[in-house]
Design an enzyme around this catalytic site. Structure first.
Site, short mmCIF file in Angstrom:
data_model
loop_
_atom_site.label_atom_id
_atom_site.label_comp_id
_atom_site.label_asym_id
_atom_site.label_seq_id
_atom_site.Cartn_x
_atom_site.Cartn_y
_atom_site.Cartn_z
N HIS A 8 0.86 -1.20 0.00
CA HIS A 8 0.00 0.00 0.00
C HIS A 8 0.89 1.24 0.00
O HIS A 8 1.95 1.25 0.62
CB HIS A 8 -0.90 0.01 1.25
CG HIS A 8 -2.09 0.90 1.11
ND1 HIS A 8 -2.02 2.24 1.34
CD2 HIS A 8 -3.35 0.63 0.72
CE1 HIS A 8 -3.22 2.78 1.10
NE2 HIS A 8 -4.04 1.83 0.73
N ASP A 28 -7.95 -5.38 -0.23
CA ASP A 28 -8.40 -6.29 -1.30
C ASP A 28 -8.01 -7.74 -1.08
O ASP A 28 -8.43 -8.61 -1.84
CB ASP A 28 -7.81 -5.81 -2.64
CG ASP A 28 -8.40 -4.47 -3.04
OD1 ASP A 28 -7.61 -3.52 -3.28
OD2 ASP A 28 -9.63 -4.36 -3.05
#
Ligand code: SDX
Length: 424
Positions: free
Chosen positions: A301, A358
């Site tokens: 991320h 996700d």
């Protein structure tokens, strides 16, 4: 006010320093080009703040996420998606009366104009649902007025309820099944599930745990400050384009596999490992090999250099849902093995790569019967209130300035245009 000193070309320049409500520090460079004729360069905007915002706070080092000051862990436990929509768009959690009124508004506007239905029916059944979602949202501007401030406030409500119907209709269109219309007596998540999976003459019941699992996913996707798709919504809206056009652009940005499209790619990756009898070692080796161009999907991320708090919540919710449904999904155990192996591997640890939102969400979508190509549509449905909140904030806060970054030109310097026959 504190300042930062910049020395450029032997000259010293003072730039104002701004501090946010959580102590974040930014150097305000609005005067930089006039004062120094230099610009900053930050490909991918990893170090660049595009705006001041009061919607969501993320501390990537500590794995903190708060919507309007409320910790995501508490909201996940205590608030429904309708409450999150109200919180993000209007700034506060609704009281009982406000929630009832908000839900009435969503119910009243949930029917989609029949003209939009005719457009949706023209799509080939194999069309990716994200392509349909983006164009249907933009097409709403042909059926609902958007000229005035009041129109746009109303369109925020229309979008928050009609996106659910458009998503479900897209699924029915692909399946060739009769479309099921929204019901006004159901909450957002259960109404979506009944629109998706009700087939005439075949009973379909949603259990409270299934409804809660979907509602939780929608809550967790509500907003995430200046991510790629939200920045796109702000960018498009800054040109005074209407809300439908801006949200439609956000859907397109979210579609990419590096962003919201990752939830679909994670399942493809886990399925591949499953086909290799659960041997995830090759996948990990590929992810570490730059030449492969492969990334461990659902991992890493730009902001979180710690666990994504949403991933932890989703992982537990996946366990609970599958246990309650008595479902054993081999991909869940593969995902857990993969996470464990990666988090013991120096490559991932030194780069602070952890599971993101996700990584586990697809396991829940699968258990609910949502097809893979709809996963990112569900992400968009969850993210919609965040996009709307940022669009409204941008319109109010930025004094109407269009977003227009600069560049460092690296192309040819000036040259003469050769006649056609002179060209090599
Ligand atoms: C979302 O921004 C948001 O908030 C997004 C989101 C939201 O709610 O809106 O949180 C939702 O989009 C989550 C991210 C979903 N995407 C994926 O899961 C795709 C896989 N992840 C990566 O592609 C990547 O981690 C990103 C895109 C998420 C972040 O990319 P960055 O910040 O540009 O990271 P980077 O390319 O600078 O990587 C730093 C290093 C590199 O290695 P080195 O050059 O230092 O040797 O880490 C490596 C990268 O190669 N790396 C990975 C990796 N992610 C980063 N290596 C293998 N697998 C990965 N997943």
């Amino acid at each position: 006010m504190s300042t930062a000193k910049l020395v450029l070309g032997g000259k010293e320049h003072e730039l104002p320093v701004v501090t946010g409500s959580e102590g974040e520090v930014g150097i305000d460079i609005a005067s930089l080009r006039n004062a120094t004729s230099a610009i900053t360069l930050d490909p991918g905007y990893g170090n660049t703040g595009s705006c001041r915002s009061a919607v969501t706070f993320i501390d990537g080092e500590k794995g903190i996420l708060r919507y309007r000051g409320y910790p995501i862990e508490e909201l996940a436990e205590k608030a429904t998606f309708e409450e999150i929509c109200h919180l993000l768009v209007y700034g506060e959690l609704p009281n009982r009366k406000e929630l009832a009124r908000f839900k009435e508004g969503l119910a009243k506007h949930s029917i989609v104009h029949e003209g939009l239905r005719k457009i949706l029916e023209t799509y080939p059944r194999a069309t990716h649902p994200m392509a349909i979602l983006s164009s249907m949202i933009c097409s709403m501007s042909a059926f609902y007025p958007w000229e005035t401030e009041e129109d746009e406030q109303n369109n925020a409500l229309l979008l928050m309820t009609k996106m659910k119907s458009i998503a479900a209709f897209t699924y029915k269109q692909a399946k060739g099944e009769p479309w099921i219309y929204p019901r006004t007596d159901l909450g957002y998540a259960s109404d979506f599930l009944q629109m998706m999976f009700t087939v005439p003459n075949r009973p379909y019941a949603i259990t409270p745990v299934q409804e809660r699992a979907l509602d939780l996913l929608l809550v967790l996707h509500g907003d995430h400050e200046q991510n790629c798709s939200t920045s796109t919504v702000r960018m498009v809206g800054s040109s005074q384009a209407n809300l439908f056009a801006s949200i439609s652009a956000g859907v397109c940005a979210l579609w990419g596999p590096l962003h919201g499209g990752a939830n679909e790619e994670v399942i493809h990756m886990l399925q591949h490992i499953h086909d290799e009898h659960g041997d995830y070692r090759k996948t990990i080796a590929m992810a570490k090999d730059k030449k492969s161009g492969f990334r461990l999907m659902g991992f890493g991320h730009r902001v979180y250099k710690n666990f994504d708090p949403r991933a932890k919540i989703i992982k537990k919710a996946a366990d609970d849902l599958l246990a309650e449904m008595g479902v054993k999904d081999p991909l869940l155990s593969i995902a857990k093995d993969l996470e464990e192996a990666a988090l013991q591997d120096e490559y991932f640890l030194e780069r602070k790569l952890y599971p993101n939102v996700d990584f586990y969400s697809g396991i829940i979508y699968r258990a609910l019967g949502i097809p893979m190509n709809m996963f990112t549509v569900l992400f968009a449905m969850g993210r919609l209130p965040g996009w709307i909140a940022h669009w409204m904030e941008m319109r109010k806060e930025s004094g109407g300035r269009i977003h227009r970054p600069r560049q460092i030109y690296t192309g040819q310097t000036q040259r003469r245009v050769p006649a056609l026959d002179e060209r090599k």
